[in-house]
Motif scaffolding. Structure first.
Motif, PDB file in Angstrom:
ATOM      1  N   ASN A 222     -15.725 -13.644  38.858  1.00  0.00           N
ATOM      2  CA  ASN A 222     -15.367 -12.565  38.828  1.00  0.00           C
ATOM      3  C   ASN A 222     -15.068 -11.159  40.057  1.00  0.00           C
ATOM      4  N   ALA A 223     -16.204 -11.479  40.727  1.00  0.00           N
ATOM      5  CA  ALA A 223     -16.618  -9.982  41.956  1.00  0.00           C
ATOM      6  C   ALA A 223     -15.344  -9.634  42.119  1.00  0.00           C
ATOM      7  N   ASP A 224     -14.303  -9.832  42.302  1.00  0.00           N
ATOM      8  CA  ASP A 224     -13.044  -8.914  42.917  1.00  0.00           C
ATOM      9  C   ASP A 224     -12.490  -8.846  41.977  1.00  0.00           C
ATOM     10  N   SER A 225     -12.438  -8.826  40.550  1.00  0.00           N
ATOM     11  CA  SER A 225     -12.301  -8.093  39.352  1.00  0.00           C
ATOM     12  C   SER A 225     -11.589  -7.075  39.152  1.00  0.00           C
ATOM     13  N   PRO A 226     -10.595  -5.924  38.975  1.00  0.00           N
ATOM     14  CA  PRO A 226     -11.197  -4.327  39.168  1.00  0.00           C
ATOM     15  C   PRO A 226     -11.354  -3.742  37.678  1.00  0.00           C
ATOM     16  N   VAL A 227     -11.431  -5.749  36.591  1.00  0.00           N
ATOM     17  CA  VAL A 227     -11.879  -5.355  35.807  1.00  0.00           C
ATOM     18  C   VAL A 227     -13.434  -5.227  35.404  1.00  0.00           C
ATOM     19  N   PHE A 228     -13.613  -6.415  35.857  1.00  0.00           N
ATOM     20  CA  PHE A 228     -15.256  -7.562  36.084  1.00  0.00           C
ATOM     21  C   PHE A 228     -15.847  -6.733  36.811  1.00  0.00           C
ATOM     22  N   SER A 229     -15.893  -5.797  37.766  1.00  0.00           N
ATOM     23  CA  SER A 229     -16.370  -4.930  38.895  1.00  0.00           C
ATOM     24  C   SER A 229     -17.165  -3.817  37.946  1.00  0.00           C
ATOM     25  N   ALA A 230     -15.842  -3.214  37.723  1.00  0.00           N
ATOM     26  CA  ALA A 230     -16.162  -1.252  36.642  1.00  0.00           C
ATOM     27  C   ALA A 230     -18.078  -1.242  36.836  1.00  0.00           C
ATOM     28  N   PRO A 231     -18.413   0.424  36.298  1.00  0.00           N
ATOM     29  CA  PRO A 231     -19.796   0.000  35.974  1.00  0.00           C
ATOM     30  C   PRO A 231     -20.149  -0.006  34.759  1.00  0.00           C
ATOM     31  N   LEU A 232     -20.961  -1.025  34.286  1.00  0.00           N
ATOM     32  CA  LEU A 232     -20.926  -0.719  32.509  1.00  0.00           C
ATOM     33  C   LEU A 232     -20.722  -0.024  31.524  1.00  0.00           C
ATOM     34  N   VAL A 233     -21.764   1.156  32.718  1.00  0.00           N
ATOM     35  CA  VAL A 233     -21.425   2.380  30.749  1.00  0.00           C
ATOM     36  C   VAL A 233     -20.059   3.052  30.893  1.00  0.00           C
ATOM     37  N   PRO A 234     -19.453   3.350  32.331  1.00  0.00           N
ATOM     38  CA  PRO A 234     -18.649   4.105  32.448  1.00  0.00           C
ATOM     39  C   PRO A 234     -17.034   3.620  31.450  1.00  0.00           C
ATOM     40  N   THR A 235     -17.493   2.223  31.439  1.00  0.00           N
ATOM     41  CA  THR A 235     -16.480   0.590  30.589  1.00  0.00           C
ATOM     42  C   THR A 235     -17.006   1.661  29.199  1.00  0.00           C
ATOM     43  N   GLY A 236     -18.382   0.933  28.935  1.00  0.00           N
ATOM     44  CA  GLY A 236     -18.324   1.584  27.716  1.00  0.00           C
ATOM     45  C   GLY A 236     -17.860   2.854  26.300  1.00  0.00           C
ATOM     46  N   CYS A 237     -17.641   4.286  27.678  1.00  0.00           N
ATOM     47  CA  CYS A 237     -17.125   5.484  27.037  1.00  0.00           C
ATOM     48  C   CYS A 237     -15.800   4.872  26.984  1.00  0.00           C
ATOM     49  N   ALA A 238     -14.873   4.372  27.901  1.00  0.00           N
ATOM     50  CA  ALA A 238     -13.670   4.223  28.295  1.00  0.00           C
ATOM     51  C   ALA A 238     -13.091   3.356  26.811  1.00  0.00           C
ATOM     52  N   THR A 239     -13.929   2.425  26.974  1.00  0.00           N
ATOM     53  CA  THR A 239     -13.801   1.854  25.057  1.00  0.00           C
ATOM     54  C   THR A 239     -13.864   2.513  24.051  1.00  0.00           C
TER      55      THR A 239
END
Length: 393
Positions: A222-239
């Motif tokens: 998943n290292a090159d995935s734009p989804v799974f390489s994002a930071p944890l907290v901003p991902t949670g914020c958007a969700t």
């Protein structure tokens, strides 16, 4: 596992919209039983809601942040508890996708796998040959009863011997449950306390939280995935922002639906819609709703744009994600409160949607990550040239 064609964002939103009638029909049962009805969970699974943040190689969609936010907003228009659990599972599945690929094989071998998560290290872990032994409790474990795995947090010894927080993936059948979820808001989320007693967790299912927050993940595939390489907290914020949008939308739409048949008791107005105060209330609530949508889309857009371009996440970006999350929930709460106040005593009945929305959005504003004042303070500290007083960025 064979991969199916990936639905577009609009298709997933359309599927979520088709679930709203079923969700509403099960709300009373879910409220009484303090957890989602099994039919609702199964329907969301069939619609691909839990696949949004599952890697494509397991049949997942790897949906972008805007799609996830829009789907959750659509679900929240029917019920806040349903949307909140879906948001937790989206983040939980995303977190599981950071672990070593062999661990992901274990988690996602079950189609429609759901991972719940609590990011407070309220447990302790001691080293044992090949892993850690964990003891502790995690309150507010939303969706525990319908989850297959939980991402738990504990304090464990770092390589230098000092304590640091670690994340661990644990099958739900290895955890105890305290059925203590009796709440005023989000009452159908089943946010019980889970318990670990001398639970051994192999080292491949453990990740140090500081490494995760720094973006150093263990998955190679998943290292090159734009989804799974994002930071944890901003991902949670958007969700999580999607839940705020949906709740505020539900309050406005429900108020307008009820308006033609309502009067203002002890006044001479033929109907509530004739009163200037109603015009002011609807206008204010709608503008606040539009501002809620703006901020939710802003943080989702930030996550998607940086994921697509590979831009580095600066401190300013991370703090912006946090304050935008807080602002989103603050505005949603204000919008709902205006209309709840205008809805009269009948809205106190559990069968009236706007009353439930009001309780749910108030509950979410108390969540430590969403809490507006905490996020405003964090943003102000950085604007004033001080260091952030949290590592959750």
């Amino acid at each position: 596992m064979p991969q199916e064609s990936t639905p577009s964002g609009s298709e997933l939103v359309g599927r979520a919209a088709e679930l709203r009638e079923l969700i509403r029909s099960k709300v009373a049962w879910s409220q009484d039983n303090r957890r989602l009805h099994g039919d609702v969970v199964a329907a969301m699974s069939d619609a691909g809601v839990f696949a949004m943040r599952t890697p494509a190689r397991y049949g997942g969609h790897e949906s972008d942040a805007r799609t996830v936010m829009d789907v959750l907003a659509t679900l929240a228009e029917a019920d806040g508890s349903t949307a909140w659990n879906a948001a937790v599972w989206s983040v939980g599945n995303w977190i599981a996708s950071l672990f070593p690929d062999g661990v992901q094989d274990q988690v996602f071998e079950r189609r429609g796998a759901r991972v719940c998560a609590v990011l407070s290290p309220t447990a302790s872990a001691t080293p044992n040959e090949g892993g850690l032994v964990v003891n502790g409790r995690w309150p507010f474990t939303s969706g525990a009863g319908h989850s297959h795995w939980q991402c738990v947090m504990a304090m464990a010894p770092a390589p230098d011997g000092t304590p640091w927080p670690v994340m661990a993936l644990v099958p739900m059948d290895q955890l105890g449950v305290v059925d203590d979820w009796h709440s005023a808001g989000l009452s159908a989320t089943g946010s019980v306390t889970t318990v670990a007693t001398d639970l051994f967790v192999p080292e491949e299912r453990v990740l140090p939280l500081p490494e995760v927050l720094a973006g150093r993940y263990a998955s190679r595939r998943n290292a090159d995935s734009p989804v799974f390489s994002a930071p944890l907290v901003p991902t949670g914020c958007a969700t999580f922002s999607g839940v705020a949008v949906g709740l505020a939308t539900a309050a406005r739409d429900t108020f307008l639906e009820r308006l033609p048949d309502r009067k203002i008791t002890y006044t001479d107005y033929a109907g509530q819609s004739d009163a200037p105060v109603t015009h002011l209330q609807v206008a204010e609530a709608t503008v606040l709703l539009e501002e809620t949508r703006f901020h939710a889309r802003r943080v989702a857009g930030l996550v998607d744009r940086k994921g697509a371009t590979g831009e580095v996440w600066k401190l300013e970006d991370r703090v912006l994600a946090r304050v935008t999350l807080g602002r989103t929930f603050d505005l949603a709460k204000r919008s709902v409160a205006v209309l709840a106040e205008a809805s009269g005593g009948s809205s106190l009945h559990r069968s009236v949607l706007i009353g439930r929305v009001h309780r749910d959005v108030q509950a979410l504003n108390l969540h430590a990550l969403m809490h507006p004042s905490t996020n405003y303070e964090l943003y102000g500290r950085v604007l004033c040239g001080l260091e952030p007083n949290t590592s959750y960025l």
